[in-house]
Design a protein around this motif. Structure first.
Motif, PDB file in Angstrom:
ATOM      1  N   UNK A 382       0.903  -1.308   0.073  1.00 54.83           N
ATOM      2  CA  UNK A 382      -0.061  -0.024   0.060  1.00 54.83           C
ATOM      3  C   UNK A 382       0.704   1.088  -0.062  1.00 54.83           C
ATOM      4  N   UNK A 383       2.004   1.436   0.788  1.00 53.87           N
ATOM      5  CA  UNK A 383       2.892   2.414   0.837  1.00 53.87           C
ATOM      6  C   UNK A 383       3.500   2.627  -0.611  1.00 53.87           C
ATOM      7  N   UNK A 384       4.040   1.662  -1.275  1.00 54.51           N
ATOM      8  CA  UNK A 384       4.434   1.622  -2.589  1.00 54.51           C
ATOM      9  C   UNK A 384       3.482   2.444  -3.486  1.00 54.51           C
ATOM     10  N   UNK A 385       2.210   1.804  -3.451  1.00 50.41           N
ATOM     11  CA  UNK A 385       1.419   2.371  -4.288  1.00 50.41           C
ATOM     12  C   UNK A 385       1.193   3.861  -3.883  1.00 50.41           C
ATOM     13  N   UNK A 386       1.047   4.353  -2.766  1.00 49.28           N
ATOM     14  CA  UNK A 386       0.820   5.651  -2.351  1.00 49.28           C
ATOM     15  C   UNK A 386       1.977   6.693  -2.765  1.00 49.28           C
ATOM     16  N   UNK A 387       3.160   6.097  -2.967  1.00 50.88           N
ATOM     17  CA  UNK A 387       4.238   6.763  -3.233  1.00 50.88           C
ATOM     18  C   UNK A 387       4.143   6.999  -4.543  1.00 50.88           C
ATOM     19  N   UNK A 388       3.752   6.000  -5.483  1.00 54.10           N
ATOM     20  CA  UNK A 388       3.862   6.303  -6.840  1.00 54.10           C
ATOM     21  C   UNK A 388       2.584   7.241  -7.088  1.00 54.10           C
ATOM     22  N   UNK A 389       1.558   7.227  -6.534  1.00 52.59           N
ATOM     23  CA  UNK A 389       0.530   8.435  -6.534  1.00 52.59           C
ATOM     24  C   UNK A 389       1.040   9.619  -6.208  1.00 52.59           C
ATOM     25  N   UNK A 390       1.828   9.898  -5.325  1.00 53.45           N
ATOM     26  CA  UNK A 390       2.371  10.987  -4.869  1.00 53.45           C
ATOM     27  C   UNK A 390       3.409  11.761  -5.807  1.00 53.45           C
ATOM     28  N   UNK A 391       4.103  11.013  -6.549  1.00 51.42           N
ATOM     29  CA  UNK A 391       5.348  11.447  -7.125  1.00 51.42           C
ATOM     30  C   UNK A 391       4.674  12.613  -8.065  1.00 51.42           C
ATOM     31  N   UNK A 392       3.839  12.307  -9.133  1.00 48.75           N
ATOM     32  CA  UNK A 392       3.345  13.645 -10.068  1.00 48.75           C
ATOM     33  C   UNK A 392       2.877  14.723  -9.314  1.00 48.75           C
ATOM     34  N   UNK A 393       2.302  14.520  -7.942  1.00 49.36           N
ATOM     35  CA  UNK A 393       1.734  15.600  -7.349  1.00 49.36           C
ATOM     36  C   UNK A 393       2.955  16.559  -6.718  1.00 49.36           C
ATOM     37  N   UNK A 394       3.786  15.978  -6.027  1.00 52.04           N
ATOM     38  CA  UNK A 394       4.943  16.687  -5.563  1.00 52.04           C
ATOM     39  C   UNK A 394       5.838  17.275  -6.720  1.00 52.04           C
ATOM     40  N   UNK A 395       6.278  16.592  -7.599  1.00 56.30           N
ATOM     41  CA  UNK A 395       6.875  17.159  -8.835  1.00 56.30           C
ATOM     42  C   UNK A 395       6.240  18.252  -9.532  1.00 56.30           C
ATOM     43  N   UNK A 396       4.936  18.282  -9.656  1.00 58.84           N
ATOM     44  CA  UNK A 396       4.401  19.434 -10.052  1.00 58.84           C
ATOM     45  C   UNK A 396       4.628  20.686  -9.240  1.00 58.84           C
ATOM     46  N   UNK A 397       4.427  20.736  -8.012  1.00 58.37           N
ATOM     47  CA  UNK A 397       4.860  21.729  -7.164  1.00 58.37           C
ATOM     48  C   UNK A 397       6.587  21.974  -7.734  1.00 58.37           C
ATOM     49  N   UNK A 398       7.558  21.234  -7.710  1.00 55.50           N
ATOM     50  CA  UNK A 398       8.745  21.338  -8.163  1.00 55.50           C
ATOM     51  C   UNK A 398       8.881  22.174  -9.352  1.00 55.50           C
ATOM     52  N   UNK A 399       7.981  21.717 -10.362  1.00 50.82           N
ATOM     53  CA  UNK A 399       8.162  22.222 -11.844  1.00 50.82           C
ATOM     54  C   UNK A 399       7.426  23.764 -11.649  1.00 50.82           C
ATOM     55  N   UNK A 400       6.495  23.794 -10.756  1.00 50.95           N
ATOM     56  CA  UNK A 400       5.860  25.160 -10.817  1.00 50.95           C
ATOM     57  C   UNK A 400       6.567  26.286  -9.951  1.00 50.95           C
TER      58      UNK A 400
END
Length: 451
Positions: A382-400
């Motif tokens: 479950x935590x690995x799946x949650x990490x994968x879901x979080x990646x595009x969200x937090x990287x979006x903050x980085x890019x913005x």
């Protein structure tokens, strides 16, 4: 209220209240360090943020030494074998010694490249390296404290870890003030104060465990086969914790990429979030001990009833803590730094931290229930799946980042920190959804002295 329900309330309180006080004392180590180091300037405070992320990762990847040990010991206790429970705890403590020595070498010799991973400025990186090289000496003690605390929790004793934590916090605070400002050692003084306090805690808890072993005639020598078995049993929780630490380290990396002021602000807000996490984790500790003991005794009804009770308490506790943070946030920033820009960003980030506390209360309690049940494989997946879901969200903050910062204005810095915490709250929401789907089934409730 029925006699059974009243008994459950008392049992949860008996375990959770001392655990709450002990767990609150633990993040106070970092809060004290942050408050004292923050008076040295923005760079030392930001450097402490980087170093703390490395150290917490190095120590917390082995949190199974506490969580896994609590579950195993509690099951043995529920099945009627206190000697077996103590023996399992000794195996976990020897494993902590070995892992601590290896981790000290890794962090001590690798301080420079580890600090460089966060992309902070040269001045911030230098401060982080100084702190890391000293603090690495306390890692074996940190892991031994985790293991012995797990043993005592499994034995339904949360008061002894409380006494050790309070003693360690007091020593840490006094030594930090003396070393940093009295002797003028700077950030290195903060690290030395913490190392000495951690080793004192470890010695005290080991003495308690040795006495417990003597009462039940449990040998203290290391059994390589059993120590390796304890290590294998901790692998799923290790994977779960590595994925969680990856989330936290990634978030710190994004904060570092936003600049020194956002990173310093994130360091303070993340420290407060950790403080709140440990406060809510008191119920999770009670959940681990009660769940493990009940399943060890084959009592499914108590397991389910206690789970419902502790989830309600977790959400309510989150509401209360969130309200406290909202009320106190204007005064938090000045406690850590005189910099007005950092203060404003701290206040902005704390709004999101406060609103997410009820969700955190649910997540941490259910996490404790499933750890107590020994449901490590599911937690890892479950935590690995949650990490994968979080990646595009937090990287979006980085890019913005450049757009959010708006040329480096104070408002832009506050917005960047706010959105970083919004992204992290999305991670918690995904995690909570998966846990709700699991705990509402019966598949995690496996009875017996071992899972």
């Amino acid at each position: 209220m029925s006699a059974t329900a009243d008994g459950q309330h008392r049992e949860v309180l008996r375990l959770a209240v001392p655990a709450f006080l002990a767990l609150v004392a633990e993040p106070l180590f970092l809060l004290v360090d942050s408050a004292i180091v923050g008076r040295l300037g923005v760079e030392p405070l930001a450097g402490l943020g980087v170093a703390s992320a490395v150290l917490l990762t190095a120590a917390n990847v082995f949190v199974f030494l506490a969580y896994g040990t609590t579950s195993v010991v509690a099951r043995q206790l529920g099945a009627g074998s206190r000697a077996g429970a103590v023996g399992a705890g000794i195996d976990g403590t020897w494993l902590a010694v070995v892992l601590g020595a290896l981790t000290t070498a890794l962090v001590g010799f690798g301080a420079r490249p580890l600090a460089a991973l966060f992309g902070a400025s040269a001045d911030v990186a230098d401060q982080a390296v100084t702190y890391l090289r000293v603090s690495a000496l306390g890692l074996p003690a940190m892991l031994v404290v985790l293991a012995t605390t797990g043993v005592l929790r499994g034995l339904q004793d949360t008061r002894t870890p409380l006494v050790a934590a309070l003693g360690g916090f007091t020593a840490n605070a006094l030594l930090n003030v003396w070393f940093v400002h009295g002797l003028g050692w700077g950030i290195a003084g903060s690290a030395w104060g913490t190392v000495i306090a951690q080793n004192g805690m470890a010695v005290a808890l080991v003495v308690v465990l040795v006495r417990e072993a003597g009462r039940h005639r449990v040998p203290l020598r290391a059994h390589p086969g059993r120590v390796l078995a304890a290590a294998r049993g901790g692998v799923p929780l290790l994977v779960r914790t590595l994925a969680l630490r990856a989330v936290l380290v990634l978030t710190t990396w994004v904060a570092a990429g936003l600049g020194d002021v956002p990173l310093a602000s994130y360091q303070v807000t993340a420290t407060i979030w950790s403080f709140l996490t440990f406060a809510l984790d008191a119920l999770a500790i009670a959940a681990q001990a009660i769940t493990g003991r009940a399943l060890g005794a084959g009592d499914l009804a108590t397991t389910r009833a206690a789970t419902r009770l502790m989830v309600r308490w977790g959400v309510l506790g989150g509401v209360v803590l969130g309200l406290v943070v909202l009320v106190a946030r204007p005064w938090v920033g000045p406690l850590f730094t005189p910099d007005a820009g950092v203060q404003a960003a701290i206040a902005a980030g704390l709004v999101v931290v406060a609103l997410g506390q009820p969700l955190s209360g649910f997540v941490f309690v259910v996490d404790g229930v499933l750890i107590g049940a020994g449901d490590g494989r599911w937690l890892a997946g479950a935590m690995l799946a949650t990490l994968l879901a979080y990646l595009p969200v937090v990287l979006g903050v980085h890019l913005a980042g450049d757009w959010l910062l708006q040329g480096g204005s104070a408002r832009g810095t506050s917005d960047a920190v706010t959105w970083l915490w919004v992204a992290f709250t999305v991670f918690m929401a995904v995690r909570g959804t998966l846990m709700w789907m699991r705990v509402r089934t019966d598949r995690w409730m496996v009875v017996g002295a071992t899972r």
